[in-house]
Design a protein around this motif. Structure first.
Motif, PDB file in Angstrom:
ATOM      1  N   THR A   1       0.315  13.074   5.380  1.00 38.91           N
ATOM      2  CA  THR A   1      -0.821  12.220   4.724  1.00 38.91           C
ATOM      3  C   THR A   1      -2.235  12.478   5.471  1.00 38.91           C
ATOM      4  O   THR A   1      -2.344  13.377   6.493  1.00 38.91           O
TER       5      THR A   1
ATOM      6  N   TRP B   1     -11.056   1.626   5.017  1.00 35.93           N
ATOM      7  CA  TRP B   1     -10.698   2.553   5.915  1.00 35.93           C
ATOM      8  C   TRP B   1      -9.712   1.888   6.753  1.00 35.93           C
ATOM      9  O   TRP B   1      -8.546   2.534   7.297  1.00 35.93           O
TER      10      TRP B   1
ATOM     11  N   THR C   1      -6.979   4.266  -3.141  1.00 39.17           N
ATOM     12  CA  THR C   1      -8.352   3.988  -2.621  1.00 39.17           C
ATOM     13  C   THR C   1      -8.285   2.470  -2.023  1.00 39.17           C
ATOM     14  O   THR C   1      -7.749   1.609  -2.657  1.00 39.17           O
ATOM     15  N   THR C   2      -8.614   2.236  -0.694  1.00 37.96           N
ATOM     16  CA  THR C   2      -8.611   1.160  -0.072  1.00 37.96           C
ATOM     17  C   THR C   2      -9.560   1.141   1.001  1.00 37.96           C
ATOM     18  O   THR C   2     -10.320   2.226   1.065  1.00 37.96           O
TER      19      THR C   2
ATOM     20  N   GLN D   1      -1.294   4.511   6.742  1.00 38.01           N
ATOM     21  CA  GLN D   1      -0.787   5.962   6.915  1.00 38.01           C
ATOM     22  C   GLN D   1       0.192   6.248   8.108  1.00 38.01           C
ATOM     23  O   GLN D   1       1.065   6.927   7.922  1.00 38.01           O
TER      24      GLN D   1
ATOM     25  N   LEU E   1       1.182   4.271  -2.690  1.00 35.95           N
ATOM     26  CA  LEU E   1       0.987   5.790  -2.318  1.00 35.95           C
ATOM     27  C   LEU E   1       2.126   6.397  -2.834  1.00 35.95           C
ATOM     28  O   LEU E   1       1.786   7.841  -3.344  1.00 35.95           O
TER      29      LEU E   1
ATOM     30  N   LEU F   1       0.842  -1.124  -0.170  1.00 41.28           N
ATOM     31  CA  LEU F   1       0.057  -0.081  -0.022  1.00 41.28           C
ATOM     32  C   LEU F   1       0.736   1.190  -0.071  1.00 41.28           C
ATOM     33  O   LEU F   1       0.833   2.274  -0.773  1.00 41.28           O
TER      34      LEU F   1
ATOM     35  N   ALA G   1      -6.196   1.747   5.367  1.00 40.92           N
ATOM     36  CA  ALA G   1      -5.662   2.984   5.194  1.00 40.92           C
ATOM     37  C   ALA G   1      -5.060   3.757   6.267  1.00 40.92           C
ATOM     38  O   ALA G   1      -4.078   4.509   6.485  1.00 40.92           O
TER      39      ALA G   1
ATOM     40  N   LEU H   1      -6.487   7.416   0.868  1.00 38.82           N
ATOM     41  CA  LEU H   1      -5.017   7.861   1.454  1.00 38.82           C
ATOM     42  C   LEU H   1      -4.335   8.580   0.394  1.00 38.82           C
ATOM     43  O   LEU H   1      -3.936   8.124  -0.631  1.00 38.82           O
TER      44      LEU H   1
ATOM     45  N   VAL I   1      -6.483  10.973   5.384  1.00 35.12           N
ATOM     46  CA  VAL I   1      -7.412   9.789   5.203  1.00 35.12           C
ATOM     47  C   VAL I   1      -8.853  10.427   5.005  1.00 35.12           C
ATOM     48  O   VAL I   1      -9.037  11.167   5.904  1.00 35.12           O
TER      49      VAL I   1
END
Length: 225
Positions: free
Chosen positions: A97, A39, A36-37, A46, A29, A25, A42, A117, A99
């Motif tokens: 970052t 919650w 997009t993933t 993060q 990023l 991920l 993400a 994210l 979310v």
């Protein structure tokens, strides 16, 4: 975990699988700057992305080795981390970052909570673009109270003024970029408005032509005798 608080989300995976998922991920990023993933994924990704950017700001040999161990494609993403992103976030104390919750993407199955994210202050910063869109709308309508932040052609609300300060505070040339985005949106809306006006005029003219054809040619398409 009896007697202790949950330190992280397990994501219903083994430790090795979880680490591989988060590395994947984070690699995506840093490549696309917005993914997009779900919650929960993400929020966990993060945390790892924030640590990576902190390593990039340190810019030491040890931080380079640690970042290299995380990326799946280090030769591609290490230069971006220690040059472009390091310069972008050099004066920002944290919060690299963001979310954003969105509607569930997998609506036909589990309907898991989804999120975007993204890296802030980048070309795909959604809050930056949404603030520019709000400025265009409020300036055109003249709604809200007078404010000096981002107020070029009309009154804006205090909430919008706060968002303007947030999205431009640590962005290099933030106000200039925001005004450029606003002008771009305004010209786009003007073009759409002109296109809509021409389409409405064409419909009126077409209606008049249809009426003339019905009166003189009839439905058969041949002139009346």
């Amino acid at each position: 975990m009896a007697g202790g608080a949950l330190k992280y989300r397990h994501l219903n995976r083994s430790s090795a699988h979880r680490q591989a998922l988060l590395r994947n991920l984070v690699t995506s990023l840093f490549e696309h700057e917005s993914i997009t993933t779900t919650w929960h994924k993400a929020k966990e990704a993060q945390r790892l992305a924030e640590k990576l950017i902190t390593l990039g700001k340190k810019n030491t040999e040890a931080s380079r080795r640690r970042a290299q161990a995380i990326f799946y494609e280090p030769l591609t993403h290490l230069p971006k981390l220690f040059t472009t992103l390091r310069t972008r976030y050099l004066d920002r104390p944290g919060g690299y970052t963001r979310v954003l919750r969105i509607e569930p993407q997998n609506k036909h199955f589990d309907q898991a909570a989804s999120a975007i994210l993204e890296l802030v202050d980048g070309p795909k910063d959604m809050r930056f673009h949404m603030t520019a869109k709000t400025l265009v709308r409020e300036r055109a309508s003249g709604s809200g109270s007078e404010s000096g932040d981002g107020d070029r052609g009309g009154a804006i609300r205090e909430t919008t003024a706060q968002n303007v300060r947030k999205v431009t505070r640590f962005r290099a040339g933030g106000m200039e970029q925001l005004e450029a985005q606003v002008r771009k949106l305004e010209s786009f809306l003007q073009e759409r408005g002109e296109e809509g006006r021409k389409r409405a005029e064409w419909k009126v003219d077409e209606g008049a032509r249809e009426g003339w054809r019905e009166r003189n040619w009839g439905y058969s398409g041949r002139p009346r005798v």
